[in-house]
Design a protein around this motif. Structure first.
Motif, mmCIF file in Angstrom:
data_model
loop_
_atom_site.group_PDB
_atom_site.id
_atom_site.type_symbol
_atom_site.label_atom_id
_atom_site.label_comp_id
_atom_site.label_asym_id
_atom_site.label_seq_id
_atom_site.Cartn_x
_atom_site.Cartn_y
_atom_site.Cartn_z
ATOM 1 N N LEU A 28 1.120 -1.064 0.128
ATOM 2 C CA LEU A 28 -0.101 0.049 0.033
ATOM 3 C C LEU A 28 1.007 1.217 -0.040
ATOM 4 O O LEU A 28 0.608 2.122 -0.710
ATOM 5 C CB LEU A 28 -0.867 0.015 1.151
ATOM 6 N N LEU A 29 1.721 1.255 0.657
ATOM 7 C CA LEU A 29 2.728 2.334 0.749
ATOM 8 C C LEU A 29 3.352 2.735 -0.418
ATOM 9 O O LEU A 29 3.540 3.772 -1.027
ATOM 10 C CB LEU A 29 4.029 2.137 1.823
ATOM 11 N N LEU A 30 3.920 1.435 -1.282
ATOM 12 C CA LEU A 30 4.456 1.613 -2.540
ATOM 13 C C LEU A 30 3.679 2.062 -3.520
ATOM 14 O O LEU A 30 3.748 2.950 -4.410
ATOM 15 C CB LEU A 30 5.165 0.472 -2.800
ATOM 16 N N MET A 31 2.276 1.719 -3.580
ATOM 17 C CA MET A 31 1.245 2.253 -4.520
ATOM 18 C C MET A 31 1.038 3.772 -4.131
ATOM 19 O O MET A 31 0.771 4.404 -5.304
ATOM 20 C CB MET A 31 0.030 1.478 -4.380
ATOM 21 N N ILE A 32 0.984 4.394 -2.811
ATOM 22 C CA ILE A 32 0.707 5.556 -2.785
ATOM 23 C C ILE A 32 2.079 6.315 -3.235
ATOM 24 O O ILE A 32 1.858 7.414 -3.861
ATOM 25 C CB ILE A 32 0.559 5.852 -1.309
ATOM 26 N N VAL A 33 3.194 6.051 -2.923
ATOM 27 C CA VAL A 33 4.222 6.632 -3.374
ATOM 28 C C VAL A 33 4.556 6.717 -4.731
ATOM 29 O O VAL A 33 4.539 7.933 -5.506
ATOM 30 C CB VAL A 33 5.604 6.083 -2.477
ATOM 31 N N GLY A 34 4.285 5.691 -5.391
ATOM 32 C CA GLY A 34 4.420 5.261 -6.690
ATOM 33 C C GLY A 34 3.289 6.477 -7.676
ATOM 34 O O GLY A 34 3.620 6.860 -8.668
ATOM 35 N N ASP A 94 10.923 5.398 -0.037
ATOM 36 C CA ASP A 94 11.795 5.609 0.913
ATOM 37 C C ASP A 94 10.745 4.630 1.967
ATOM 38 O O ASP A 94 10.017 5.287 2.645
ATOM 39 C CB ASP A 94 11.782 6.911 1.562
ATOM 40 N N LEU A 95 11.313 3.713 2.248
ATOM 41 C CA LEU A 95 10.553 2.798 3.336
ATOM 42 C C LEU A 95 11.102 2.702 4.687
ATOM 43 O O LEU A 95 10.459 2.300 5.494
ATOM 44 C CB LEU A 95 11.059 1.387 2.809
ATOM 45 N N SER A 96 11.966 3.951 4.875
ATOM 46 C CA SER A 96 12.426 4.418 6.281
ATOM 47 C C SER A 96 11.251 4.800 7.120
ATOM 48 O O SER A 96 11.160 4.804 8.257
ATOM 49 C CB SER A 96 13.508 5.380 6.387
ATOM 50 N N SER A 97 10.094 5.398 6.541
ATOM 51 C CA SER A 97 8.898 5.914 7.182
ATOM 52 C C SER A 97 7.985 4.951 7.173
ATOM 53 O O SER A 97 6.810 5.292 7.505
ATOM 54 C CB SER A 97 8.389 7.302 6.405
ATOM 55 N N TYR A 98 8.258 3.691 6.791
ATOM 56 C CA TYR A 98 7.137 2.628 7.277
ATOM 57 C C TYR A 98 6.609 2.771 8.595
ATOM 58 O O TYR A 98 7.316 2.604 9.559
ATOM 59 C CB TYR A 98 7.631 1.358 6.542
ATOM 60 N N GLU A 99 5.286 2.204 8.622
ATOM 61 C CA GLU A 99 4.626 2.194 10.047
ATOM 62 C C GLU A 99 3.639 1.162 9.691
ATOM 63 O O GLU A 99 2.864 1.270 8.882
ATOM 64 C CB GLU A 99 3.953 3.662 10.487
ATOM 65 N N LEU A 100 3.659 0.190 10.815
ATOM 66 C CA LEU A 100 2.703 -0.909 10.658
ATOM 67 C C LEU A 100 1.130 -0.130 10.814
ATOM 68 O O LEU A 100 1.199 0.434 12.280
ATOM 69 C CB LEU A 100 2.873 -1.999 11.794
ATOM 70 N N CYS A 101 0.249 0.034 10.019
ATOM 71 C CA CYS A 101 -0.910 0.900 10.528
ATOM 72 C C CYS A 101 -2.080 -0.113 11.179
ATOM 73 O O CYS A 101 -2.842 0.464 11.669
ATOM 74 C CB CYS A 101 -1.508 1.457 9.080
ATOM 75 N N ARG A 102 -2.009 -1.441 11.064
ATOM 76 C CA ARG A 102 -3.246 -2.254 11.377
ATOM 77 C C ARG A 102 -2.567 -3.685 11.091
ATOM 78 O O ARG A 102 -1.934 -3.945 10.344
ATOM 79 C CB ARG A 102 -4.448 -1.841 10.593
ATOM 80 N N GLU A 103 -3.100 -4.521 12.321
ATOM 81 C CA GLU A 103 -2.683 -5.899 12.176
ATOM 82 C C GLU A 103 -4.304 -6.511 12.173
ATOM 83 O O GLU A 103 -5.106 -6.063 12.477
ATOM 84 C CB GLU A 103 -2.232 -6.301 13.456
ATOM 85 N N ALA A 104 -4.296 -7.686 11.132
ATOM 86 C CA ALA A 104 -5.537 -8.464 11.004
ATOM 87 C C ALA A 104 -5.061 -9.936 10.702
ATOM 88 O O ALA A 104 -4.161 -10.182 10.047
ATOM 89 C CB ALA A 104 -6.404 -7.863 9.811
ATOM 90 N N GLU A 105 -5.831 -10.713 11.328
ATOM 91 C CA GLU A 105 -5.707 -12.227 10.995
ATOM 92 C C GLU A 105 -6.671 -12.615 9.835
ATOM 93 O O GLU A 105 -7.752 -12.450 9.913
ATOM 94 C CB GLU A 105 -5.873 -13.202 12.019
ATOM 95 N N LEU A 106 -6.007 -13.174 8.797
ATOM 96 C CA LEU A 106 -6.731 -13.529 7.702
ATOM 97 C C LEU A 106 -6.984 -14.902 7.448
ATOM 98 O O LEU A 106 -5.914 -15.823 7.421
ATOM 99 C CB LEU A 106 -5.994 -13.061 6.181
ATOM 100 N N ASP A 107 -8.336 -15.427 7.628
ATOM 101 C CA ASP A 107 -8.575 -16.803 7.524
ATOM 102 C C ASP A 107 -8.169 -17.552 6.160
ATOM 103 O O ASP A 107 -8.413 -16.906 5.173
ATOM 104 C CB ASP A 107 -10.222 -16.924 7.607
ATOM 105 N N GLY A 108 -7.649 -18.488 6.399
ATOM 106 C CA GLY A 108 -7.192 -19.397 5.120
ATOM 107 C C GLY A 108 -5.810 -19.288 4.646
ATOM 108 O O GLY A 108 -5.281 -19.502 3.796
ATOM 109 N N ILE A 109 -5.103 -18.113 5.492
ATOM 110 C CA ILE A 109 -3.713 -17.820 4.952
ATOM 111 C C ILE A 109 -2.627 -18.500 6.095
ATOM 112 O O ILE A 109 -2.728 -18.182 7.249
ATOM 113 C CB ILE A 109 -3.486 -16.315 4.999
ATOM 114 N N PRO A 110 -1.642 -19.212 5.317
ATOM 115 C CA PRO A 110 -0.768 -19.892 6.280
ATOM 116 C C PRO A 110 0.129 -18.670 6.763
ATOM 117 O O PRO A 110 0.028 -17.637 6.245
ATOM 118 C CB PRO A 110 -0.111 -20.851 5.419
ATOM 119 N N ASN A 111 1.308 -19.133 7.178
ATOM 120 C CA ASN A 111 2.411 -18.063 7.919
ATOM 121 C C ASN A 111 2.804 -17.146 6.545
ATOM 122 O O ASN A 111 3.518 -16.327 6.602
ATOM 123 C CB ASN A 111 3.590 -18.488 8.384
ATOM 124 N N GLU A 112 2.809 -17.667 5.289
ATOM 125 C CA GLU A 112 3.633 -17.377 4.262
ATOM 126 C C GLU A 112 2.646 -16.827 2.987
ATOM 127 O O GLU A 112 1.656 -17.662 2.764
ATOM 128 C CB GLU A 112 4.830 -18.060 3.913
#
Length: 79
Positions: free
Chosen positions: A12-18, A25-43
């Motif tokens: 999302l950050l790259l889409m906005i910046v692009g 510049d990823l140094s300003s990255y901030e985790l904005c929200r956490e969500a657990e997605l059903d059906g997604i393994p660890n990767e």
């Protein structure tokens, strides 16, 4: 799970910046929200945003699937 959330936020950050033509510049990255997605393994192999459907599409290797999620994290569709 944390890795998937990191990927979603970075995408999302790259889409906005692009969109504004500024350097990535990823140094300003901030985790904005956490969500657990059903059906997604660890990767996940990839994540993309669809402004048309207002949803995320996540690609997984095991199990092989393409899954659509709402911005609230609700599973909408699996291919």
């Amino acid at each position: 799970m944390e890795r998937l959330l990191l990927v979603v936020c970075v995408v999302l950050l790259l889409m906005i910046v692009g969109a504004y033509g500024k350097p990535w510049d990823l140094s300003s990255y901030e985790l904005c929200r956490e969500a657990e997605l059903d059906g997604i393994p660890n990767e996940a192999s990839g994540v993309t945003w669809s402004p048309v459907t207002n949803s995320f599409w996540v690609i997984t290797r095991r199990p092989q699937a393409i899954i659509s999620y709402s911005i609230e994290g609700k599973k909408l569709k699996e291919i």
